[in-house]
Design a protein around this motif. Structure first.
Motif, PDB file in Angstrom:
ATOM      1  N   GLY A  31     -41.678 -65.629  78.947  1.00 41.89           N
ATOM      2  CA  GLY A  31     -41.383 -67.034  78.737  1.00 41.89           C
ATOM      3  C   GLY A  31     -42.633 -67.882  78.726  1.00 41.89           C
ATOM      4  N   LYS A  32     -42.428 -69.182  78.567  1.00 44.04           N
ATOM      5  CA  LYS A  32     -43.557 -70.118  78.601  1.00 44.04           C
ATOM      6  C   LYS A  32     -44.168 -70.105  79.993  1.00 44.04           C
ATOM      7  CE  LYS A  32     -44.834 -74.873  77.532  1.00 44.04           C
ATOM      8  NZ  LYS A  32     -44.347 -76.214  77.086  1.00 44.04           N
ATOM      9  N   GLY A  33     -45.446 -69.830  80.064  1.00 48.49           N
ATOM     10  CA  GLY A  33     -46.107 -69.694  81.350  1.00 48.49           C
ATOM     11  C   GLY A  33     -45.904 -68.333  81.972  1.00 48.49           C
ATOM     12  N   GLY A  34     -45.384 -67.368  81.182  1.00 43.64           N
ATOM     13  CA  GLY A  34     -45.161 -66.019  81.693  1.00 43.64           C
ATOM     14  C   GLY A  34     -46.416 -65.177  81.659  1.00 43.64           C
ATOM     15  N   CYS A  35     -46.217 -63.871  81.726  1.00 46.17           N
ATOM     16  CA  CYS A  35     -47.342 -62.934  81.817  1.00 46.17           C
ATOM     17  C   CYS A  35     -47.869 -62.488  80.453  1.00 46.17           C
ATOM     18  CB  CYS A  35     -46.928 -61.713  82.632  1.00 46.17           C
ATOM     19  SG  CYS A  35     -46.418 -62.102  84.322  1.00 46.17           S
ATOM     20  N   GLY A  36     -47.260 -62.923  79.364  1.00 45.59           N
ATOM     21  CA  GLY A  36     -47.764 -62.582  78.039  1.00 45.59           C
ATOM     22  C   GLY A  36     -47.127 -61.371  77.409  1.00 45.59           C
ATOM     23  N   PHE A  37     -46.044 -60.840  77.971  1.00 43.33           N
ATOM     24  CA  PHE A  37     -45.355 -59.699  77.390  1.00 43.33           C
ATOM     25  C   PHE A  37     -44.419 -60.156  76.273  1.00 43.33           C
ATOM     26  CE2 PHE A  37     -46.815 -57.987  81.335  1.00 43.33           C
ATOM     27  CZ  PHE A  37     -46.900 -56.611  81.166  1.00 43.33           C
ATOM     28  N   ARG A  38     -44.060 -59.215  75.425  1.00 45.23           N
ATOM     29  CA  ARG A  38     -43.071 -59.442  74.372  1.00 45.23           C
ATOM     30  C   ARG A  38     -42.034 -58.328  74.409  1.00 45.23           C
ATOM     31  NH1 ARG A  38     -46.996 -60.835  69.159  1.00 45.23           N
ATOM     32  NH2 ARG A  38     -48.034 -62.678  70.066  1.00 45.23           N
ATOM     33  N   PHE A  39     -40.827 -58.655  73.954  1.00 45.99           N
ATOM     34  CA  PHE A  39     -39.764 -57.648  73.971  1.00 45.99           C
ATOM     35  C   PHE A  39     -39.662 -56.998  72.600  1.00 45.99           C
ATOM     36  CE2 PHE A  39     -35.448 -56.004  73.729  1.00 45.99           C
ATOM     37  CZ  PHE A  39     -35.373 -55.309  74.932  1.00 45.99           C
ATOM     38  N   SER A  40     -39.552 -55.671  72.581  1.00 46.63           N
ATOM     39  CA  SER A  40     -39.426 -54.903  71.349  1.00 46.63           C
ATOM     40  C   SER A  40     -38.056 -54.239  71.308  1.00 46.63           C
ATOM     41  CB  SER A  40     -40.526 -53.831  71.269  1.00 46.63           C
ATOM     42  OG  SER A  40     -40.287 -52.950  70.192  1.00 46.63           O
ATOM     43  N   ARG A  41     -37.297 -54.529  70.266  1.00 43.45           N
ATOM     44  CA  ARG A  41     -35.996 -53.872  70.112  1.00 43.45           C
ATOM     45  C   ARG A  41     -36.160 -52.392  69.795  1.00 43.45           C
ATOM     46  NH1 ARG A  41     -32.517 -58.288  66.513  1.00 43.45           N
ATOM     47  NH2 ARG A  41     -32.550 -59.993  68.080  1.00 43.45           N
ATOM     48  N   ASN A  42     -37.214 -52.063  69.059  1.00 47.99           N
ATOM     49  CA  ASN A  42     -37.435 -50.651  68.734  1.00 47.99           C
ATOM     50  C   ASN A  42     -37.721 -49.824  69.989  1.00 47.99           C
ATOM     51  OD1 ASN A  42     -37.119 -51.221  65.996  1.00 47.99           O
ATOM     52  ND2 ASN A  42     -39.298 -51.635  65.722  1.00 47.99           N
ATOM     53  N   LEU A  43     -38.533 -50.393  70.893  1.00 48.22           N
ATOM     54  CA  LEU A  43     -38.869 -49.679  72.120  1.00 48.22           C
ATOM     55  C   LEU A  43     -37.804 -49.850  73.185  1.00 48.22           C
ATOM     56  CD1 LEU A  43     -42.660 -50.608  72.393  1.00 48.22           C
ATOM     57  CD2 LEU A  43     -41.700 -48.462  71.564  1.00 48.22           C
ATOM     58  N   GLY A  44     -37.028 -50.936  73.100  1.00 46.97           N
ATOM     59  CA  GLY A  44     -36.064 -51.226  74.142  1.00 46.97           C
ATOM     60  C   GLY A  44     -36.728 -51.596  75.451  1.00 46.97           C
ATOM     61  N   ALA A  45     -37.910 -52.173  75.378  1.00 45.73           N
ATOM     62  CA  ALA A  45     -38.665 -52.513  76.590  1.00 45.73           C
ATOM     63  C   ALA A  45     -39.631 -53.638  76.258  1.00 45.73           C
ATOM     64  CB  ALA A  45     -39.426 -51.300  77.112  1.00 45.73           C
ATOM     65  N   TRP A  46     -40.152 -54.261  77.321  1.00 46.34           N
ATOM     66  CA  TRP A  46     -41.197 -55.258  77.172  1.00 46.34           C
ATOM     67  C   TRP A  46     -42.544 -54.547  77.008  1.00 46.34           C
ATOM     68  CZ3 TRP A  46     -40.323 -60.539  77.061  1.00 46.34           C
ATOM     69  CH2 TRP A  46     -39.042 -60.955  77.421  1.00 46.34           C
ATOM     70  N   TYR A  47     -43.404 -55.099  76.151  1.00 47.44           N
ATOM     71  CA  TYR A  47     -44.720 -54.506  75.923  1.00 47.44           C
ATOM     72  C   TYR A  47     -45.778 -55.597  75.968  1.00 47.44           C
ATOM     73  CZ  TYR A  47     -44.815 -56.370  71.156  1.00 47.44           C
ATOM     74  OH  TYR A  47     -44.831 -57.212  70.062  1.00 47.44           O
ATOM     75  N   LEU A  48     -46.984 -55.212  76.317  1.00 47.96           N
ATOM     76  CA  LEU A  48     -48.119 -56.126  76.344  1.00 47.96           C
ATOM     77  C   LEU A  48     -48.879 -55.994  75.027  1.00 47.96           C
ATOM     78  CD1 LEU A  48     -49.626 -58.171  78.121  1.00 47.96           C
ATOM     79  CD2 LEU A  48     -51.102 -56.296  78.873  1.00 47.96           C
ATOM     80  N   PRO A  49     -48.950 -57.053  74.218  1.00 54.04           N
ATOM     81  CA  PRO A  49     -49.636 -56.944  72.918  1.00 54.04           C
ATOM     82  C   PRO A  49     -51.088 -56.499  73.072  1.00 54.04           C
ATOM     83  CG  PRO A  49     -48.370 -58.987  73.057  1.00 54.04           C
ATOM     84  CD  PRO A  49     -48.369 -58.383  74.435  1.00 54.04           C
ATOM     85  N   HIS A  50     -51.528 -55.701  72.114  1.00 53.29           N
ATOM     86  CA  HIS A  50     -52.917 -55.227  72.032  1.00 53.29           C
ATOM     87  C   HIS A  50     -53.310 -54.400  73.262  1.00 53.29           C
ATOM     88  CE1 HIS A  50     -53.093 -58.052  68.750  1.00 53.29           C
ATOM     89  NE2 HIS A  50     -52.879 -59.069  69.563  1.00 53.29           N
ATOM     90  N   SER A  51     -52.355 -53.660  73.814  1.00 53.70           N
ATOM     91  CA  SER A  51     -52.681 -52.820  74.973  1.00 53.70           C
ATOM     92  C   SER A  51     -52.751 -51.342  74.612  1.00 53.70           C
ATOM     93  CB  SER A  51     -51.633 -53.023  76.077  1.00 53.70           C
ATOM     94  OG  SER A  51     -50.337 -52.670  75.627  1.00 53.70           O
ATOM     95  N   ARG A  52     -52.357 -50.979  73.402  1.00 49.04           N
ATOM     96  CA  ARG A  52     -52.462 -49.577  72.990  1.00 49.04           C
ATOM     97  C   ARG A  52     -53.913 -49.207  72.719  1.00 49.04           C
ATOM     98  NH1 ARG A  52     -48.640 -47.707  68.284  1.00 49.04           N
ATOM     99  NH2 ARG A  52     -49.314 -45.696  69.109  1.00 49.04           N
ATOM    100  N   ASP A  53     -54.249 -47.964  73.027  1.00 51.37           N
ATOM    101  CA  ASP A  53     -55.595 -47.430  72.783  1.00 51.37           C
ATOM    102  C   ASP A  53     -56.657 -48.193  73.565  1.00 51.37           C
ATOM    103  OD1 ASP A  53     -54.567 -45.581  70.820  1.00 51.37           O
ATOM    104  OD2 ASP A  53     -54.454 -47.272  69.432  1.00 51.37           O
ATOM    105  N   ARG A  54     -56.264 -48.843  74.641  1.00 49.66           N
ATOM    106  CA  ARG A  54     -57.197 -49.571  75.488  1.00 49.66           C
ATOM    107  C   ARG A  54     -56.857 -49.322  76.954  1.00 49.66           C
ATOM    108  NH1 ARG A  54     -57.612 -55.534  72.529  1.00 49.66           N
ATOM    109  NH2 ARG A  54     -58.100 -54.748  70.439  1.00 49.66           N
ATOM    110  N   VAL A  55     -57.848 -49.501  77.798  1.00 51.53           N
ATOM    111  CA  VAL A  55     -57.604 -49.338  79.229  1.00 51.53           C
ATOM    112  C   VAL A  55     -56.717 -50.475  79.709  1.00 51.53           C
ATOM    113  CG1 VAL A  55     -59.747 -48.091  79.611  1.00 51.53           C
ATOM    114  CG2 VAL A  55     -59.722 -50.595  79.790  1.00 51.53           C
ATOM    115  N   SER A  56     -56.111 -50.282  80.864  1.00 50.11           N
ATOM    116  CA  SER A  56     -55.139 -51.242  81.374  1.00 50.11           C
ATOM    117  C   SER A  56     -55.800 -52.561  81.756  1.00 50.11           C
ATOM    118  CB  SER A  56     -54.434 -50.657  82.596  1.00 50.11           C
ATOM    119  OG  SER A  56     -55.373 -50.393  83.620  1.00 50.11           O
TER     120      SER A  56
END
Length: 370
Positions: A31-56
């Motif tokens: 949400g507004k002021g949230g942690c920056g995650f987005r929900f993906s219907r394909n994954l069925g889960a919340w994901y952090l954009p631009h986090s693939r192929d990178r350290v946490s």
């Protein structure tokens, strides 16, 4: 409240599992002021954009964990920054494929929007053609209300048509940008600048790993000098640095491996371009008095630097196609020191010696068509 699990891996990125609709996690994560995650219907889960192929991003994960825990959820975190992720070539191929898919999708959207707008506009013009040009509203006549309503509806419909056509132009521009994604990303000047940046990042990571190793050696009971000498020998040979497996060091080591992989990939790409005939310019290709082609214009070289060429100030050029030091000196009305510009070698498109330029300038100008 439910049990939520936050995971991170190089191949999958940062994901949040176990959320349900209406449990309040949406406002916390995305949400507004949230942690920056987005929900993906394909994954069925919340994901952090631009986090693939990178350290946490540990600070983002920690923030999400604290907020979810404060909301009454049971949160578990699993972070794996050590396991190898995808090969950079595979990830790059996937990005190019996704760009092609975006180009097709955006192009279809643009065509549909433009066609809808043009059809509505043509339909409105056909409707308006039944009213004679210049026909005013007859105030007080029985047709006044009908005429005003017609013009109001026509104005509103024209606005919708214009918005549709503008939306078509927008998606057409997005499609064109997606089509050029691969060419622009793999262009030689862009690649050379990227290699320089990655090389600097690699040196920085080596320094940070060296500092971590030195701190670990200081913490040891004895043998500090021997460990430091062994460490620097390994560092000069570009060997892996044995440092403690703390989370921060693991992220550094993984980032270094990824950076080295990207650097090798792009250097191979430059080698392929050179094999196909592309030229990578450098200090050895120029000397004082030569001419360098820069964005369609020739500049006389005043000084050859390790990373740049010094030329007369480009504002001296005006409408000229060839800027010599002599012409720049004549254009320099204020006197004193001649102003200069510098541009890097990745922005050079050609070279010509002073003799070749003299012969070129001696040739008669070609007549312009028209």
């Amino acid at each position: 409240m439910g049990s939520i699990k936050i995971t991170h891996g190089l191949a999958e990125g940062t994901l949040v599992h176990g959320t349900e609709q209406g449990d309040g996690t949406g406002k916390i994560l995305g949400g507004k002021g949230g942690c920056g995650f987005r929900f993906s219907r394909n994954l069925g889960a919340w994901y952090l954009p631009h986090s693939r192929d990178r350290v946490s991003k540990s600070w983002v994960i920690r923030d999400a964990e604290q907020r979810l825990t404060a909301a009454g959820h049971t949160v578990t975190v699993e972070i794996d920054d050590a396991s190898p992720g995808r090969n950079f070539a595979e990830a790059e191929a996937e990005r190019n494929e996704r760009a092609e898919t975006r180009a097709e999708r955006y192009g279809s959207r643009g065509v549909r929007a433009a066609q809808a707008g043009e059809a509505r506009w043509a339909r409105n013009r056909e409707r308006a053609s039944h009213i004679p040009m210049g026909q005013p509203i007859l105030v007080g006549h029985h047709s006044e209300r009908r005429h005003r309503n017609f013009l109001r509806k026509l104005w509103r419909s024209d606005g919708i048509a214009v918005k549709d056509m503008q939306r078509g132009e927008y998606w057409a521009a997005r499609a064109a940008a997606a089509e050029k994604y691969k060419d622009r990303r793999e262009a030689l000047p862009t690649t050379l600048r990227r290699i320089e940046k990655l090389d600097a990042e690699l040196r920085s990571l080596d320094r940070r790993l060296a500092e971590a190793a030195e701190r670990a050696a200081d913490a040891g009971p004895d043998g500090r000098a021997d460990r430091l000498r062994a460490f620097w020998r390994r560092l000069l040979r570009r060997e892996p640095v044995p440092v403690p497996d703390s989370p921060g060091v693991v992220r550094l080591r993984t980032t270094r491996e990824q950076t080295a992989g990207q650097l090798a990939y792009w250097r191979d790409h430059v080698a392929r371009l050179e094999a196909e005939g592309a030229k990578v310019w450098g200090p050895a290709d120029f000397s004082k008095g030569d001419f360098a082609l820069h964005r369609g214009r020739w500049f006389e070289v005043i000084r050859v630097n390790p990373k740049t060429l010094t030329v007369p100030w480009q504002h001296y050029m005006f409408s000229l196609k060839v800027l010599t030091v002599e012409a720049a000196t004549k254009a320099h009305q204020s006197g004193g020191r001649l102003n200069t510009d510098r541009f890097p070698y990745d922005d050079v498109q050609g070279r010509m010696s002073a003799e070749e330029m003299t012969a070129k300038l001696a040739q008669p100008a070609e007549p312009q068509a028209g």
